[in-house]
Design an enzyme around this catalytic site. Sequence first.
Site, PDB file in Angstrom:
ATOM      1  CG  ASP A 500      49.971  12.038  48.525  1.00 50.87           C
ATOM      2  OD1 ASP A 500      49.156  13.560  48.213  1.00 50.87           O
ATOM      3  OD2 ASP A 500      50.096  12.124  49.649  1.00 50.87           O
ATOM      4  CD  GLU A 503      49.710  17.301  43.565  1.00 55.39           C
ATOM      5  OE1 GLU A 503      50.312  16.525  43.442  1.00 55.39           O
ATOM      6  OE2 GLU A 503      49.527  17.579  44.150  1.00 55.39           O
ATOM      7  CG  ASP A 575      51.079  17.713  52.653  1.00 57.80           C
ATOM      8  OD1 ASP A 575      50.226  17.454  52.612  1.00 57.80           O
ATOM      9  OD2 ASP A 575      51.813  17.245  51.465  1.00 57.80           O
TER      10      ASP A 575
HETATM   11  C1  LIG Z   1      44.563  24.466  55.462  1.00 50.28           C
HETATM   12  C2  LIG Z   1      46.150  25.158  54.963  1.00 50.28           C
HETATM   13  O1  LIG Z   1      46.534  26.206  55.810  1.00 50.28           O
HETATM   14  N1  LIG Z   1      46.946  24.403  54.257  1.00 50.28           N
HETATM   15  C3  LIG Z   1      48.042  24.794  53.846  1.00 50.28           C
HETATM   16  C4  LIG Z   1      48.662  23.877  54.556  1.00 50.28           C
HETATM   17  O2  LIG Z   1      50.542  23.666  54.456  1.00 50.28           O
HETATM   18  C5  LIG Z   1      50.647  23.287  52.986  1.00 50.28           C
HETATM   19  C6  LIG Z   1      51.840  23.831  52.899  1.00 50.28           C
HETATM   20  O3  LIG Z   1      52.532  23.456  53.687  1.00 50.28           O
HETATM   21  C7  LIG Z   1      49.675  25.017  52.272  1.00 50.28           C
HETATM   22  O4  LIG Z   1      49.957  24.030  50.319  1.00 50.28           O
HETATM   23  C8  LIG Z   1      47.980  24.268  52.414  1.00 50.28           C
HETATM   24  O5  LIG Z   1      47.257  25.077  51.941  1.00 50.28           O
END
Ligand SMILES: CC(=O)N[C@H]1CO[C@H](CO)[C@@H](O)[C@@H]1O
Length: 892
Positions: A500, A503, A575
């Site tokens: 994790d 980046e 997330d």
């Molecule tokens: C699939 C989706 O919606 N993913 C998002 C979940 O939330 C985070 C931010 O909290 C986004 O970065 C993800 O793209």
Amino acid sequence: MQLHSNLVVLIFILVNSCLAVKDYLFKSCEQNGFCHRNRHYAKEIESDPNFKSPYNVIPESISISGGTLKGTVVKESVETDIRVEFPFEIGVLGNSFHFKLDENREHNQQLVNYRRYNETSNWAFTDGILSNTEAKFSKHKGSVDVLYKTHKVSIQFNPVKLSVFYKTKEVLVINDKQFLNIEHQRSKENNEDNLLPQESDFNMFLDNFADSKNDRLPLGPESIGLDFSLKQFSNLYGIPEHADSMSLKDTKGKEPYRLFNVDIFEYETDSRLPMYGSIPFLMAVRPDVALGIFWVNSADTYIDITKDKDSSVHWISENGVLEFIIIVEESPKQVNEEYGKLTGNTQLPILSSLGYHQCRWNYNDIKDVLEVSSKFDEFEIPYDAIWLDIEYADKKKYFTWDPENFADPGHMLKELNRTGRNLAMIIDPHLKTGYEVSEQVISKGLAMRNNDNQVYYGHCWPGESVWIDTLDPKSQAFWNDLHKTFMISDEYKNLFLWNDMNEPSVFNGPETSAPKDNIHYGNWEHRSIHNVFGLTYHETTFNSLVDRLHTQRPFILTRSYFAGSQRTAAMWTGDNMSKWEYLKISIPMVLTSNIVGMPFAGADVGGFFGNPSKELLTRWYQAGIWYPFFRAHAHIDSRRREPYLIGDPYTSYIRDAIRLRYKLLPVFYTSFYEASLTGTPVLKPVFYDYQSSGDSQIYDVEDEFFLGNSGILAKPITDEGATGVSFKTPNLEKENFYHFTNGVISDKIYQDGFKAELSDIPMLLKGGSVVPMKARYRRSTRLMKHDPYTLVVALNKNGGASGELYVDDGESLSSEFKVLFFSIDKHGVRVDSTGDCDSPLEFEKIIIVGANFDIESVSSGKLAKDSNKVIINNPKEFPIKFELGPSRHDEL
Ligand SMILES: CC(=O)N[C@H]1CO[C@H](CO)[C@@H](O)[C@@H]1O
Ligand SMILES: *[C@@H]1O[C@H](CO)[C@@H](O)[C@H](O)[C@H]1NC(C)=O
Ligand SMILES: *[C@@H]1O[C@H](CO)[C@@H](O)[C@H](O)[C@H]1NC(C)=O
């Protein structure tokens, strides 16, 4: 894992009243020097009909040898004294056109590598790519042609322009709009003399963005930009990761799509803001041709898109060599195959990783882990891996265990192993200062360095940390030792890893990441390698697991990724919030990942932040069973939501959903096998199969999809309170689609929408398909190994069907395997096979729908009929011959 909740709150308080969090943290194109300048340049050129590009090929420079064309582009302007030469190379790799242009730079200072970064392809490309020796070159006055297969690329010299022809038709023109821009080497002092009249000098030698103002920009401006005109293409896909529609949007007057790997915690759906991973691969599709553009660059990148009858794509990167690949084929599938030859295909996953993964931040101790595990068994819900987030480690020092809560991890692994379960644990690239591992990283010179060439210190989960520089080949042996010795004795093989924050996420860094003028191995600036850092990290981890597990396939989940990551890792979309809109957007995001060759993808089931309603959680599981990577996860502040805690009827619905995933594992595994050979999607957008159907709407369908080539068409319900579903199935006159809701086949043919209760997972099965399933409940995939198969057969309008099944031991890197081909018609059921795996397979049932012939008896097994279904129980021998009855209404 995500930004600490306290930090989130703090930032909210700081900026709440004036700016949205994302605006404050992330640069817009306007604020980002190189993007601002390239957009400005493009605008100036578009508004000047007399513009004459300063970029030309020097005709005398062209030389051809060994399948490679070499030459020189000169940037020369009469208004100024600029004259700079750029050597370039053209070749054909497989059936892909490859272009690479560099700059001969002067060595002007000591510390930073002064060259343009040219090693992105080393990370992105797979080993052993072959140059196409059949490629031919033909020189003309003012141009040179490259010919291969049914392709021709014509390189015009003055001004430089590349036209790509496929079967004699022009499909793509590169530098059509003359946006080619290469900011050549110069100094702050002589910058005035090095500017074209169309250029802006915004932020060339400083970065005035609040968080980046310490960036020394030691090499000044060095961006590259180039436009691509796609002839008669208006359906564009790819370039993840964005929380946006599958079909790319026009960006005129809006933010361009940005590729810059960041830990983005506050974002909106319908957004072109950057996210955790980047794959600079774009696919364009029209009924007769599919085209891929792979922009081989790992620096901060923006993509402007103009959609029209001819669409146009403007790529802009902060630095690096100008390198790209062009793939033109008939179908998206063939484009995937060519792209896969270059960047590699997804590894065939260990079968167990295709089961259900149970995660949360955090399971508190060994007792907690084992209790959750036994609850799954008590409620008869299968699962394959339980996950440990950062709290398992002693003070978040990776490669250690919390001495109180995780005192005997071997015991935990052994207990999980008894039911075939795995433990997945997190290992991040930031290493807390002041313990053995980080001290060794420093003393061995393996740490990422700051712009003074000293060890870089930043903040992440454990507080002050250093980052391992996995671009350094010496990091591998060190990392191997850690994975062998610190992570329990290597007798334990049921270990998955989670990489994790790669980046890399740096809480106090610009745009939540490392400063761009940090320095890596080879004295390359972080600026040059930013988007590939995550890949170097999870690949190093992969190699360490191979070293530890020997013959067993490793499993690694990564948050950050780049083109090529599919070879060694699965990804998830980061997330999410526990909201319906995030459930909905997860489908196009996972489909996009499949389009760009990274099929092992998923989103957090239930959403990461917040507490989903019971309905939302149920619907999310029902959608999640389709994610190639199927994991539930939750934030530390979210209430516990393991499926057995929700209460009936929801728990039952979720149990049924997870069990359906297990029943379909043979289909998932077979689809992954195909993906590992040909790069084909596991979750396949419907336009793949209906490219030339004449239905233009099919190109935008992003809420239904096929499971590989199985014929299963699914459409998850992603709306609150929905009571029905309607598929966009084309060609109903030609094709039968049978109702297959919840994996139960019906002889009913789909006509239009139907009702769906909260217990329902809407699915259809295309006539002509044979679906191998394993119907029995087991606690984990490993325990299903010897279970018999059920074949579900849906006949097409001609009374035939076929299907495939891949089988191997499910875990060895190279194991014996077998592929079975089923085919059925009015004469009977046949099974052909290839492969050398001899383990006997057992079939307990064959269910056939859609037969327009009357089977009276079968040569093997026991025949039964249930309304209009034909069922053959316990067939022992293949082929099975059908004896047709006298009353047969044989309309063939
Ligand atoms: C699939 C989706 O919606 N993913 C998002 C979940 O939330 C985070 C931010 O909290 C986004 O970065 C993800 O793209
Ligand atoms: C990058 O450029 C250097 C210097 O010209 C060269 O030696 C090296 O082979 C190049 N690397 C790649 C991957 O092209
Ligand atoms: C894990 O289980 C497998 C059988 O399923 C067994 O072969 C192996 O020895 C077990 N490993 C440990 C460490 O208990």
